[in-house]
Scaffold this motif. Structure first.
Motif, mmCIF file in Angstrom:
data_model
loop_
_atom_site.group_PDB
_atom_site.id
_atom_site.type_symbol
_atom_site.label_atom_id
_atom_site.label_comp_id
_atom_site.label_asym_id
_atom_site.label_seq_id
_atom_site.Cartn_x
_atom_site.Cartn_y
_atom_site.Cartn_z
ATOM 1 N N LEU A 80 53.099 30.965 33.813
ATOM 2 C CA LEU A 80 50.902 30.900 33.527
ATOM 3 C C LEU A 80 51.008 31.736 34.455
ATOM 4 C CD1 LEU A 80 50.422 27.006 32.311
ATOM 5 C CD2 LEU A 80 50.459 29.406 30.718
ATOM 6 N N VAL A 81 51.011 31.260 36.298
ATOM 7 C CA VAL A 81 50.415 31.924 36.569
ATOM 8 C C VAL A 81 50.901 33.292 37.506
ATOM 9 C CG1 VAL A 81 51.171 31.733 39.826
ATOM 10 C CG2 VAL A 81 49.940 29.855 38.612
ATOM 11 N N LEU A 82 52.570 33.951 36.825
ATOM 12 C CA LEU A 82 52.725 35.275 37.505
ATOM 13 C C LEU A 82 52.229 35.893 35.769
ATOM 14 C CD1 LEU A 82 54.681 36.702 38.536
ATOM 15 C CD2 LEU A 82 56.401 36.092 37.153
ATOM 16 N N PHE A 83 52.364 35.206 34.435
ATOM 17 C CA PHE A 83 51.899 35.857 33.542
ATOM 18 C C PHE A 83 50.721 35.891 32.911
ATOM 19 C CE2 PHE A 83 56.468 36.396 33.634
ATOM 20 C CZ PHE A 83 57.311 37.498 33.190
ATOM 21 N N PHE A 84 49.947 35.123 33.311
ATOM 22 C CA PHE A 84 48.450 34.577 32.852
ATOM 23 C C PHE A 84 46.938 34.836 34.016
ATOM 24 C CE2 PHE A 84 44.695 32.079 31.941
ATOM 25 C CZ PHE A 84 44.343 32.583 30.807
ATOM 26 N N ILE A 85 47.271 33.765 34.894
ATOM 27 C CA ILE A 85 46.751 33.879 36.059
ATOM 28 C C ILE A 85 46.203 35.009 37.426
ATOM 29 C CG2 ILE A 85 45.525 32.321 37.885
ATOM 30 C CD1 ILE A 85 46.317 30.184 36.694
ATOM 31 N N PHE A 86 47.694 35.246 36.783
ATOM 32 C CA PHE A 86 47.795 36.225 38.016
ATOM 33 C C PHE A 86 47.221 37.591 38.042
ATOM 34 C CE2 PHE A 86 50.057 40.911 39.640
ATOM 35 C CZ PHE A 86 49.255 40.431 40.926
ATOM 36 N N PRO A 87 47.548 38.739 36.182
ATOM 37 C CA PRO A 87 46.956 39.230 35.530
ATOM 38 C C PRO A 87 45.245 39.262 35.165
ATOM 39 C CG PRO A 87 48.781 38.608 34.079
ATOM 40 C CD PRO A 87 48.453 37.632 35.331
ATOM 41 N N LEU A 88 45.049 37.889 35.054
ATOM 42 C CA LEU A 88 43.526 37.427 34.598
ATOM 43 C C LEU A 88 42.677 38.040 35.935
ATOM 44 C CD1 LEU A 88 41.477 37.055 32.256
ATOM 45 C CD2 LEU A 88 41.732 34.403 33.296
ATOM 46 N N LEU A 89 43.103 37.360 36.953
ATOM 47 C CA LEU A 89 42.812 37.639 38.147
ATOM 48 C C LEU A 89 42.715 39.192 38.573
ATOM 49 C CD1 LEU A 89 43.951 34.693 40.235
ATOM 50 C CD2 LEU A 89 42.099 35.145 39.408
ATOM 51 N N PHE A 90 43.572 39.862 38.385
ATOM 52 C CA PHE A 90 42.823 41.268 38.269
ATOM 53 C C PHE A 90 42.392 42.011 37.834
ATOM 54 C CE2 PHE A 90 46.060 45.364 37.763
ATOM 55 C CZ PHE A 90 45.265 46.000 39.220
ATOM 56 N N ILE A 91 42.173 41.968 36.592
ATOM 57 C CA ILE A 91 41.433 42.126 35.862
ATOM 58 C C ILE A 91 40.188 42.155 35.864
ATOM 59 C CG2 ILE A 91 40.402 42.285 33.409
ATOM 60 C CD1 ILE A 91 42.541 43.596 33.060
ATOM 61 N N LEU A 92 40.075 40.623 37.030
ATOM 62 C CA LEU A 92 38.251 40.392 37.389
ATOM 63 C C LEU A 92 37.836 40.777 38.728
ATOM 64 C CD1 LEU A 92 35.916 39.066 37.784
ATOM 65 C CD2 LEU A 92 37.606 36.777 38.700
ATOM 66 N N PHE A 93 38.814 41.639 39.783
ATOM 67 C CA PHE A 93 38.871 41.966 40.305
ATOM 68 C C PHE A 93 38.611 43.396 40.142
ATOM 69 C CE2 PHE A 93 40.632 44.919 43.880
ATOM 70 C CZ PHE A 93 40.495 44.681 44.970
ATOM 71 N N ILE A 94 39.725 43.988 39.317
ATOM 72 C CA ILE A 94 39.166 45.267 38.983
ATOM 73 C C ILE A 94 37.950 46.016 37.808
ATOM 74 C CG2 ILE A 94 39.901 47.359 37.355
ATOM 75 C CD1 ILE A 94 42.865 46.706 37.370
ATOM 76 N N SER A 95 37.578 44.655 37.538
ATOM 77 C CA SER A 95 36.545 44.751 36.689
ATOM 78 C C SER A 95 35.229 45.371 37.582
ATOM 79 C CB SER A 95 35.802 43.490 36.183
ATOM 80 O OG SER A 95 35.198 42.398 37.011
ATOM 81 N N PHE A 96 35.141 45.215 39.575
ATOM 82 C CA PHE A 96 33.561 45.409 39.720
ATOM 83 C C PHE A 96 34.723 46.904 41.461
ATOM 84 C CE2 PHE A 96 33.494 40.997 40.073
ATOM 85 C CZ PHE A 96 32.190 40.739 40.085
ATOM 86 N N ALA A 97 35.373 47.498 40.147
ATOM 87 C CA ALA A 97 36.563 48.191 41.014
ATOM 88 C C ALA A 97 34.954 49.565 40.657
ATOM 89 C CB ALA A 97 37.289 48.888 40.711
#
Length: 304
Positions: A39-56
């Protein structure tokens, strides 16, 4: 040796309970570690990455510039994008309603049918999963297009004088979505209706309640968890599906899923696509809370 045994025997019960509890927690953590890692590798980490990119910020040639900005979120509140979001919610709502209206009687018939026919009827619901949904969507295109099977039959019978425009509109999109997501509505409803205690209905009949009143006062409230689950399993995927509106709606049906897909693959605007994804996710969580709140307030049986 005797001293060590005596020390072990004199150990306080509280320490022994703590040791057993820590061993149990360690065993649970070790057992859940593969799932947690997944879950951390394939769900939480991609979700946090999308959240981070949304402010780029989108680069000049479609890249990502890591400079903080809120423009991606404020840009989504443009009337054009709000209309796309509103159309998506309406189509998802109507699709869920259609699936519920047709799925509840179907699930009720399956649950009340003899056991020797029940497995066959359930198999009819599950059979579409044996074929890829994209292939089934193309089959609907063959049926609904201007030179399709339905128009040819209607022309030969003489019901119509010219082909009907049944494709590339919101109606065609809802037909495709309803067909694809119909099993997700029927299966939770069947499970809820099949577990219904018949003694309540027998008591209502003994007290003189008519079938329709017994259905509205007993069957419907007791099967509300199945209704809520079916609506969730239908409404949420409808917001995210993009290939059905693309194929059956054409350029006339641009929904939020198509918008997000186009931002990632066509416009190469990953920050805005990520912001739209996060907004859709927040709206989805809000709808889930609303559905759960509505379903949770209807657990009891009203007085007949």
């Amino acid at each position: 040796m005797m001293k060590s045994n005596m020390a072990h025997a004199e150990r306080p019960p509280v320490l022994q309970k703590k040791k057993r509890r820590s061993g149990t927690l360690f065993g649970m953590a070790w057992t859940l570690s593969p799932v947690t890692f997944w879950l951390v590798l394939f769900f939480i980490f991609p979700l946090l990455f999308i959240l981070f990119i949304s402010f780029a910020t989108r680069g000049l040639y479609g890249g990502i510039e890591y400079t903080f900005t809120l423009e991606n979120y404020t840009r989504f509140f443009d009337p054009l994008y709000l209309k796309i979001l509103w159309d998506s919610i309406l189509i998802a709502g109507f699709t869920t309603l259609i699936c519920l209206v047709f799925g509840y009687p179907f699930a009720y018939i399956i649950a009340k049918s003899p056991k020797k026919y029940r497995n066959f009827l359930l198999m009819l619901v599950i059979v579409p999963f044996w074929t890829n949904s994209l292939v089934r969507t193309y089959a609907w295109i063959v049926l609904l297009r201007t030179e399709g099977v339905i128009n040819m039959i209607l022309l030969k019978i003489g019901i119509i004088s010219e082909p009907l425009a049944m494709l590339y509109n919101h109606g065609a999109v809802m037909v495709g979505l309803t067909y694809t997501l119909f099993p997700f509505m029927v299966l939770p409803l069947y499970a809820s209706i099949e577990q219904l205690d018949k003694s309540y209905l027998e008591a209502a009949s003994d007290l003189g309640a008519k079938p329709w009143r017994a259905f509205t006062k007993i069957t419907l409230p007791l099967t509300m968890p199945g209704i809520v689950a079916g609506c969730l399993l239908t409404f949420i995927p409808t917001l995210g599906l993009f290939f059905i509106p693309d194929l059956m709606g054409g350029s006339k049906s641009l929904l939020i899923g198509n918008l997000i897909k186009n931002q990632f693959l066509t416009a190469r605007d990953w920050p805005f696509g990520s912001a739209a994804s996060m907004i859709l996710m927040v709206l989805t969580l809000i709808f889930i809370l609303i559905y759960l709140r509505v379903g949770g307030n209807k657990k009891g049986i009203e007085v007949i």
